[in-house]
Design a protein around this motif. Structure first.
Motif, mmCIF file in Angstrom:
data_model
loop_
_atom_site.group_PDB
_atom_site.id
_atom_site.type_symbol
_atom_site.label_atom_id
_atom_site.label_comp_id
_atom_site.label_asym_id
_atom_site.label_seq_id
_atom_site.Cartn_x
_atom_site.Cartn_y
_atom_site.Cartn_z
ATOM 1 N N ASN A 43 12.667 8.907 3.810
ATOM 2 C CA ASN A 43 14.017 9.064 3.340
ATOM 3 C C ASN A 43 14.531 7.426 2.786
ATOM 4 O OD1 ASN A 43 14.595 7.698 5.615
ATOM 5 N ND2 ASN A 43 16.178 9.123 6.118
ATOM 6 N N ASP A 44 13.641 6.308 3.007
ATOM 7 C CA ASP A 44 13.933 5.279 2.486
ATOM 8 C C ASP A 44 12.785 4.900 1.585
ATOM 9 O OD1 ASP A 44 14.433 2.674 1.680
ATOM 10 O OD2 ASP A 44 14.224 1.861 4.076
ATOM 11 N N ILE A 45 13.005 4.778 0.421
ATOM 12 C CA ILE A 45 12.008 4.622 -0.635
ATOM 13 C C ILE A 45 11.106 3.531 -0.629
ATOM 14 C CG2 ILE A 45 13.497 3.713 -2.633
ATOM 15 C CD1 ILE A 45 11.797 5.269 -4.603
ATOM 16 N N GLN A 46 11.736 2.815 -0.099
ATOM 17 C CA GLN A 46 11.131 1.103 0.135
ATOM 18 C C GLN A 46 9.963 1.308 1.193
ATOM 19 O OE1 GLN A 46 13.983 -1.863 0.655
ATOM 20 N NE2 GLN A 46 14.801 -1.805 -1.209
ATOM 21 N N MET A 47 9.988 2.260 2.025
ATOM 22 C CA MET A 47 9.119 2.499 2.803
ATOM 23 C C MET A 47 7.783 3.065 2.301
ATOM 24 S SD MET A 47 10.984 2.985 6.698
ATOM 25 C CE MET A 47 9.253 2.783 7.265
ATOM 26 N N ILE A 48 8.059 3.840 1.338
ATOM 27 C CA ILE A 48 6.668 4.591 0.992
ATOM 28 C C ILE A 48 5.685 3.751 0.567
ATOM 29 C CG2 ILE A 48 6.120 6.346 -0.812
ATOM 30 C CD1 ILE A 48 8.717 7.640 -0.816
ATOM 31 N N GLY A 49 4.535 3.730 1.057
ATOM 32 C CA GLY A 49 3.178 3.143 0.576
ATOM 33 C C GLY A 49 3.142 2.094 1.524
ATOM 34 N N GLN A 50 4.025 1.547 2.644
ATOM 35 C CA GLN A 50 3.708 0.637 3.547
ATOM 36 C C GLN A 50 2.837 1.039 4.554
ATOM 37 O OE1 GLN A 50 7.272 -0.951 4.934
ATOM 38 N NE2 GLN A 50 8.052 -1.500 3.070
ATOM 39 N N SER A 51 2.147 0.186 5.317
ATOM 40 C CA SER A 51 1.208 0.471 6.646
ATOM 41 C C SER A 51 2.012 0.226 7.899
ATOM 42 C CB SER A 51 0.092 -0.164 6.484
ATOM 43 O OG SER A 51 -0.938 0.023 7.304
ATOM 44 N N GLU A 52 1.714 1.105 8.669
ATOM 45 C CA GLU A 52 2.602 0.877 10.159
ATOM 46 C C GLU A 52 1.068 0.908 11.256
ATOM 47 O OE1 GLU A 52 5.448 0.205 10.714
ATOM 48 O OE2 GLU A 52 6.414 0.548 8.972
ATOM 49 N N PRO A 53 0.561 -0.216 11.018
ATOM 50 C CA PRO A 53 -0.591 -0.083 12.357
ATOM 51 C C PRO A 53 -0.178 -0.378 13.628
ATOM 52 C CG PRO A 53 -0.630 -2.125 11.171
ATOM 53 C CD PRO A 53 0.360 -1.260 10.278
ATOM 54 N N GLU A 54 0.864 -1.174 13.797
ATOM 55 C CA GLU A 54 1.514 -1.502 15.119
ATOM 56 C C GLU A 54 2.317 -0.268 15.659
ATOM 57 O OE1 GLU A 54 3.951 -4.854 14.717
ATOM 58 O OE2 GLU A 54 2.509 -6.181 14.097
ATOM 59 N N LEU A 55 2.972 0.349 14.812
ATOM 60 C CA LEU A 55 3.558 1.555 15.596
ATOM 61 C C LEU A 55 2.584 2.603 15.955
ATOM 62 C CD1 LEU A 55 6.124 3.181 15.930
ATOM 63 C CD2 LEU A 55 6.100 3.723 13.721
#
Length: 613
Positions: free
Chosen positions: A234-246
């Motif tokens: 729901n936050d368009i800026q997060m789309i395409g990011q990577s979350e390896p730590e999470l």
């Protein structure tokens, strides 16, 4: 300045108020912090529980979407017209048209997905045929579609339906900029791949499954695939990011779980069919500020604090008021006021203090009264004793002078001198009063000077300048005689003539006597008492009596310069008594002067019995 004095007077009260106030503020801050923290944890716990249930519901909805997608793709796999369209390589135009017509007709009765989900079906065969539903046109060639990541990922897992994020537009539709592709590889009975079925689900429709349930102002929601890639949020800026730590912290967990990280609550749910995780992140502080009416809580807390401080201030002020009155009464005792009793207020120890103070004040008052009475009696006895101690040498000289007048047959002068001597003896020996009027004091002084002039002659002139108003005032007996006596006996030894000026006047509420002679003067610190005295009533005795009677602000002040004369000032309170006018006139007789008397700076009287003139 007065305000600071008031604060200093109530320093104990102010310190106690400061300590209590600071303690209340600290306690209020700690309690409010703990309350806010407790409420925040409670809010977060309740909301996390609710959100976990919502995530379960979202997971179930995505499962339903998966089953709907499976139904569509299974229908395509089992449809003979679809297989014929994608597998047959040698088709003439007429046969191909017939197959396409029958394929569309067999698929149009199938509800691909639910009404709220936008989707497009793409069929691609190894024979080069491509079919796109909804009359959408392809934006990629057949080979580009076949080589795309979703198809290649599905070829790696041909036995299951795979889901992939598609960033490129595959069909010409404004609603399909980004989508989720559900792909199934189509194989014949010999497991030979003859094509693929792609169901493109609009990304916005895919997001609606959680966006319509979770509040985006309170939650940050995103979905991460097996490659740690965020493909929906729901936050368009997060789309395409990577979350390896999470994903490393998740560590392959299945089902529902929750994490805490840097003041954030992270809740997750595994989506097994999509091999992805949906996360809901809550900023604890921001959530509490938005979800709770914290400003009202703080405002109510501040009001309670203010009311509590006001009540404590009123109680402490009420408790300290009797102590303040006690302090004021103690200052009055220091100033000599033993009459006013302290009203007993308060309870317990404070009331006992007031009662004890009243007992102490009464005891002090009785003691001081007894002491003053004893001092008064002692003073009267001293005066009476001194009055009886007429110097024998003075008596001898006076009687010798009377004998000389009788021998010279100066009868008139002898009679006048005898009258003055008798009047002087009557006043000093017969009058027991300690205080007399100024008129009487001046009359006694005149009789004494008259007797002295028999011995010294008229070369020493005494001038009386007494204001009529001053004659009505009360003064201690024998306060002028010692100074005039000193001047006669010691001031004019080396002079043929001299003068003594006596002034009496009222200045504001003070009675002032000034005795000025033009004799030889003296050194106040070295000269000792000398000569014959009429009585033992000396200069220091006069000063002590005045201080004892009226206080330290009154007394005798002497200034003398050797060779220039002596200036004596006697200061008393102006206490008037109505007298007979004839006695005033006789007392004020003699030379007088309206001119302002000479003044000199005042010096303090020494403790010697007499000072020389």
């Amino acid at each position: 300045m007065k305000r600071f004095q008031f604060l200093r007077r109530r320093s104990l009260f102010n310190k106690l108020i400061a300590i209590v106030g600071c303690s209340l503020i600290v306690m209020f801050t700690v309690v409010m912090f703990m309350t806010m923290k407790f409420m925040q944890n409670s809010y977060i716990s309740l909301y996390a529980t609710e959100t976990r249930l919502l995530l379960d519901q979202i997971a179930q909805n995505y499962d339903k979407l998966h089953h709907q997608s499976v139904d569509v793709l299974t229908t395509c796999r089992n449809n003979s017209y679809v297989k014929a369209f994608l597998a047959d390589k040698n088709q003439d135009g007429k046969a191909q048209s017939t197959i396409i017509f029958n394929m569309k007709k067999s698929l149009e009765h199938i509800n691909l997905l639910n009404e709220r989900t936008l989707s497009t079906l793409i069929l691609i065969g190894r024979n080069g045929n491509v079919y796109v539903s909804n009359d959408d046109k392809r934006m990629m060639t057949r080979q580009e579609i076949w080589d795309s990541e979703p198809v290649q990922h599905a070829l790696e897992h041909p036995d299951q339906i795979t889901y992939s994020f598609v960033q490129e537009r595959m069909v010409n539709s404004g609603t399909y900029d980004q989508s989720i592709a559900a792909v199934e590889i189509l194989r014949d009975s010999e497991d030979s791949v003859y094509g693929a079925a792609l169901l493109l689900i609009n990304l916005h429709s895919f997001e609606e499954y959680y966006a319509s349930i979770l509040d985006p102002s309170l939650n940050s929601v995103f979905i991460v695939d097996a490659n740690d890639f965020v493909f929906s949020s729901n936050d368009i800026q997060m789309i395409g990011q990577s979350e390896p730590e999470l994903m490393e912290r998740v560590n392959g967990r299945k089902g529902s779980f929750s994490l805490k990280e840097n003041g954030h609550t992270i809740m997750g749910e595994y989506l097994p069919y999509y091999d992805s995780y949906i996360f809901c992140v809550i900023d604890d502080s921001q959530f509490f500020l938005q979800a709770s009416n914290w400003s009202l809580i703080v405002a109510v807390g501040i009001v309670i604090l203010i009311v509590t401080c006001a009540i404590i201030y009123a109680l402490l002020n009420s408790a300290f008021r009797p102590l303040e009155k006690l302090r004021a009464k103690m200052h009055e005792i220091q100033e000599g006021n033993f009459e006013d009793r302290l009203e007993v207020e308060g309870e317990g120890e404070i009331a006992e203090l007031a009662i004890s103070y009243n007992y102490m004040q009464e005891g002090l008052r009785r003691y001081v009264d007894e002491l003053m009475s004893m001092e008064k009696e002692k003073r009267l006895l001293e005066i009476h004793s001194l009055q009886m101690q007429i110097n024998p040498h003075f008596m001898y000289n006076t009687l010798t002078s009377f004998k000389f007048l009788a021998w010279q047959k100066r009868d008139k002068e002898l009679v006048e001198s005898l009258d003055a001597f008798i009047a002087l003896l009557q006043e000093t020996l017969g009058n027991k009063e300690e205080k007399i009027t100024v008129a009487q004091e001046v009359t006694n002084l005149k009789n004494y000077v008259h007797i002295l002039k028999i011995r010294f002659g008229d070369h020493i002139q005494v001038n009386y300048n007494i204001e009529p108003a001053a004659l009505k005032c009360i003064c201690p007996k024998l306060i002028l005689q010692p100074f005039v006596e000193n001047a006669f006996f010691h001031a004019f030894n080396d002079q043929e003539n001299g003068s003594i000026d006596i002034f009496g006047r009222i200045v504001e509420d003070h009675l002032l006597f000034e005795i000025i002679d033009n004799g030889k003067g003296m050194d106040l610190h070295s000269d000792l008492k000398k000569g014959t005295k009429f009585s033992g009533v000396g200069i220091s005795n006069v000063n002590e009596r005045i201080v004892l009677l009226y206080g330290k602000q009154y007394g005798v002040h002497i200034e003398s310069v050797p060779g220039a004369g002596t200036f004596v000032t006697i200061e008393l309170p102006a206490i008037q008594e109505t007298l007979d006018p004839d006695s005033e006139a006789s007392a004020a007789g003699g030379s007088s002067s309206s001119a302002k008397p000479r003044r000199a700076p005042r010096g303090l009287l020494n403790d010697e019995d007499d000072l020389l003139g």
